[in-house]
Design an enzyme around this catalytic site. Structure first.
Site, PDB file in Angstrom:
ATOM      1  N   LYS A  53       0.811  -1.171  -0.067  1.00  0.00           N
ATOM      2  CA  LYS A  53      -0.029   0.058   0.089  1.00  0.00           C
ATOM      3  C   LYS A  53       0.946   1.271   0.002  1.00  0.00           C
ATOM      4  O   LYS A  53       0.603   2.318  -0.713  1.00  0.00           O
ATOM      5  CB  LYS A  53      -0.928  -0.146   1.282  1.00  0.00           C
ATOM      6  CG  LYS A  53      -1.990  -1.034   1.299  1.00  0.00           C
ATOM      7  CD  LYS A  53      -2.847  -1.571   2.223  1.00  0.00           C
ATOM      8  CE  LYS A  53      -3.716  -2.719   2.018  1.00  0.00           C
ATOM      9  NZ  LYS A  53      -4.158  -3.014   3.339  1.00  0.00           N
ATOM     10  N   GLN A  97      -4.746  -1.571   9.571  1.00  0.00           N
ATOM     11  CA  GLN A  97      -4.263  -2.748   8.724  1.00  0.00           C
ATOM     12  C   GLN A  97      -4.871  -3.722   9.843  1.00  0.00           C
ATOM     13  O   GLN A  97      -4.622  -3.674  10.980  1.00  0.00           O
ATOM     14  CB  GLN A  97      -2.887  -2.961   8.601  1.00  0.00           C
ATOM     15  CG  GLN A  97      -2.820  -4.202   8.116  1.00  0.00           C
ATOM     16  CD  GLN A  97      -3.289  -4.508   6.602  1.00  0.00           C
ATOM     17  OE1 GLN A  97      -3.038  -3.442   5.698  1.00  0.00           O
ATOM     18  NE2 GLN A  97      -4.111  -5.611   6.245  1.00  0.00           N
ATOM     19  N   ASP A 120     -11.087   2.257   3.451  1.00  0.00           N
ATOM     20  CA  ASP A 120     -11.340   0.999   3.489  1.00  0.00           C
ATOM     21  C   ASP A 120     -12.791   0.365   3.525  1.00  0.00           C
ATOM     22  O   ASP A 120     -12.949  -0.597   3.107  1.00  0.00           O
ATOM     23  CB  ASP A 120     -10.921   0.190   4.781  1.00  0.00           C
ATOM     24  CG  ASP A 120      -9.811  -0.457   4.258  1.00  0.00           C
ATOM     25  OD1 ASP A 120      -9.246  -0.807   3.201  1.00  0.00           O
ATOM     26  OD2 ASP A 120      -9.024  -1.036   5.508  1.00  0.00           O
TER      27      ASP A 120
END
Ligand code: NDP
Length: 285
Positions: A53, A97, A120
């Site tokens: 990422k 994460q 997200d």
């Protein structure tokens, strides 16, 4: 029949190039898309994803703010950091994460992210908006799957779509997105009786199970479009949830692993962050 490849790597590269171009234009207006990635602990798979990422951000011309916290970080400290990132005008997207260590309540942390920075798409607000058919920041993996289907002009209206897996990250949201495009959707899971009876009906089959080569040729019909979300790390390398060799003999389209859904997930994360940076520039911060 030998399946055509749904080439996530190629389509994701095109999207990343377009994001990069738009980022340049945005920078001329003084806005640099900023993504904050928070990694707690040292889960090896998480480290790989965070690295990918970060690389994606830098290539696109974004500002990348990586926060590595020790595995013993308290929930309060993590929530304090989220609070700071929520208030930081240079940060347009926040990604925590997953999974988080046991002492931290994942739901609380995700809910603490400002909905307009939740790139997200996992926060209750964005999930709720998705369920209600309202505009939402859509979760990256399911959004990437829909883009793959669109880019290959695969018709969805009226088709039988079968999703194996009901996680909040993949199975549930992709089922909602397929429904929104007028597919007839069946969601299967570990308690489904006679899974193959469902999968054999599928015109579109999405496998998000987390078991290597779980879907075999005898479970699908000729001409099926197969989306393999699985990432299973075996000694021989990365393997999907679909037995690619067998199933590609019957499918009309199939995603490879690696090079299918994975690259699309990162491309969608960049796109979601860019979109929020643009909106912040239009007066909504
Ligand atoms: P989860 O473990 O959260 O969910 C797995 C789902 O599969 C569950 O709903 C489970 O059912 C179902 N399942 C498990 N065993 C069976 C079975 N025998 N028959 C039918 N259903 C079963 O996984 P995720 O959704 O997070 O991820 C799925 C896969 O996708 C993983 O391999 C993951 O690594 C990969 N992934 C890939 C991404 C990418 O970018 N390519 C992004 C995210 C994930 P139940 O709910 O009943 O337990």
């Amino acid at each position: 029949m030998t399946a055509k490849i749904l080439d996530g790597k190629k389509i994701a590269a095109e999207i990343r190039a377009s994001v990069k171009g738009e980022t340049l234009l945005l920078k001329e207006r003084g806005i640099v898309p900023g993504l904050a990635v928070v990694l707690v602990g040292d889960n090896p798979a998480s480290k790989v994803y965070v690295g990918q990422k970060e690389k994606g951000c830098l290539e696109a011309g974004f500002a990348s703010f990586l926060h590595r916290l020790p595995g013993g970080t308290s929930q309060k400290d993590l929530l304090d950091l989220i609070g700071k990132l929520n208030a930081d005008p240079l940060v347009h997207g926040i990604l925590v994460q997953l999974p988080l260590p046991d002492q931290i309540d994942e739901e609380k942390v995700i809910a603490a992210i400002k909905p307009e920075k939740d790139v997200d798409g996992f926060s209750p607000v964005n999930m709720g908006r998705l369920v209600a058919g309202m505009s939402a920041i859509e979760p990256c993996t399911p959004k990437g799957i829909m883009r793959l289907l669109e880019a290959s002009r695969i018709e969805l209206a009226g088709k039988e779509a079968v999703v194996i897996g009901r996680s909040n990250i993949v199975g549930k949201p992709v089922a909602l997105m397929l429904l929104a495009r007028s597919a007839t959707v069946t969601v299967c899971h570990s308690r489904t009786r006679d899974l193959a009876e469902h999968t054999k009906r599928a015109d579109i089959l999405v496998a998000a199970v987390g078991r290597p080569r779980f879907v075999t040729a005898d479970m699908v019909k000729d001409g099926v479009v197969v989306i393999d979300v699985g990432i299973n790390r075996l000694e021989e390398g990365l393997v999907g949830d679909v037995d690619f060799e067998g199933v590609s003999e019957k499918a009309s389209w199939i995603t490879p692993v690696p090079g299918g859904v994975g690259p699309m997930t990162i491309a969608m994360l960049l796109e979601n962050t860019l979109e929020q940076a643009k909106l912040s520039g239009e007066g909504r911060s």
